[in-house]
Design an enzyme around this catalytic site. Sequence first.
Site, PDB file in Angstrom:
ATOM      1  N   HIS A 150      45.798  -5.105  72.071  1.00 38.91           N
ATOM      2  CA  HIS A 150      47.163  -5.139  72.592  1.00 38.91           C
ATOM      3  C   HIS A 150      47.327  -4.337  73.865  1.00 38.91           C
ATOM      4  O   HIS A 150      48.115  -4.720  74.747  1.00 38.91           O
ATOM      5  CB  HIS A 150      48.132  -4.664  71.512  1.00 38.91           C
ATOM      6  N   HIS A 198      46.216 -17.481  67.056  1.00 38.68           N
ATOM      7  CA  HIS A 198      46.203 -16.873  65.713  1.00 38.68           C
ATOM      8  C   HIS A 198      47.329 -15.843  65.668  1.00 38.68           C
ATOM      9  O   HIS A 198      47.090 -14.635  65.634  1.00 38.68           O
ATOM     10  CB  HIS A 198      44.863 -16.209  65.432  1.00 38.68           C
ATOM     11  N   SER A 247      50.780  -9.472  68.733  1.00 40.62           N
ATOM     12  CA  SER A 247      50.664 -10.053  70.068  1.00 40.62           C
ATOM     13  C   SER A 247      51.843 -10.963  70.422  1.00 40.62           C
ATOM     14  O   SER A 247      52.282 -10.962  71.585  1.00 40.62           O
ATOM     15  CB  SER A 247      49.331 -10.792  70.225  1.00 40.62           C
ATOM     16  N   GLU A 277      50.159 -20.390  64.060  1.00 38.90           N
ATOM     17  CA  GLU A 277      49.751 -19.636  62.873  1.00 38.90           C
ATOM     18  C   GLU A 277      49.531 -20.606  61.723  1.00 38.90           C
ATOM     19  O   GLU A 277      50.441 -21.334  61.318  1.00 38.90           O
ATOM     20  CB  GLU A 277      50.805 -18.592  62.506  1.00 38.90           C
ATOM     21  N   ASP A 317      42.069 -15.000  68.400  1.00 37.71           N
ATOM     22  CA  ASP A 317      41.962 -13.764  67.628  1.00 37.71           C
ATOM     23  C   ASP A 317      41.749 -14.082  66.145  1.00 37.71           C
ATOM     24  O   ASP A 317      42.592 -13.776  65.301  1.00 37.71           O
ATOM     25  CB  ASP A 317      43.257 -12.955  67.836  1.00 37.71           C
TER      26      ASP A 317
END
Length: 283
Positions: free
Chosen positions: A18, A41, A102, A120, A166
């Site tokens: 981050h 993700h 994020s 997601e 990610d």
Amino acid sequence: MNYRHAFHAGNHGDVLKHAVLARVLDYMTAKDKPLAVLDAHAGIGLYDLTGVEAFKTGEWEQGIGVLMSKPQPPDIENLLAPYLNIIRALNPSGGTQHYPGSPEIIRRMLRTQDRILLNELHPEDRNTLASRFLGDYRVRVSGADAFQAVKTALPFTERRGLVLIDPAFEVTDETDRVIRMVQHGLRRQAAATFMVWYPVTTLEFGDSLCDAIKTLGAANTLDARVMVKVPHQDAGLAGSGLIIINPPWTLHDELQTLLPALALVLGKSKWGKGSVRWLTPPR
């Protein structure tokens, strides 16, 4: 689909990911032209570090918890400012109860002319994410497999874009899937910036992933790592890294300053190493 990032939110891997993400976005939003960002993700976007999941592992205490408790030299504070200012805004009374994933960092740093694509796969987390970002016209939430999300989103209609990959790396073929995802993304929009987070449990794993990325032939590829303990097979998460394709031209020098400082703060028993190197040199 069993992975839930709430157990790991704010850990040392998140701090690396981050802090660097915020530096990249800070650079990209300095230019007037619009950009698009895909988080493949995404998770749920915002985490309660006093909640059941985070309390169970306590990983955040040796991540964002220790970083927020230790004032840094002015040059390091300046590099961390885009990231830490978001955390402070989420916790106006102090502390670190609320931690941004994020998607929240992206939302707070992008502008009215930019687009945010959040993907997601986990259905419960996707619903939480969609509810949290409801009403933000810049945001579109999807629930596809990450590879399909990259395939669908690219090429962006905008000339400028960022793709964040990610995964949890909990399934055996995840590395191969990441390589194919990046390869496909580069074919569709070679000028986009790609960021791939990866865990370091053994040095061999991180090095093999970097070697595989190199074979894709993209120039301008960085590998940035923060190690918090000596890695070996049974040590768990000893550190993490970011592979960044087409980074901002300022990022290499910034990370040469920032990563050793992060490693010094996050390293266990005063052991920590931060490094950045070119996997493939800039053209």
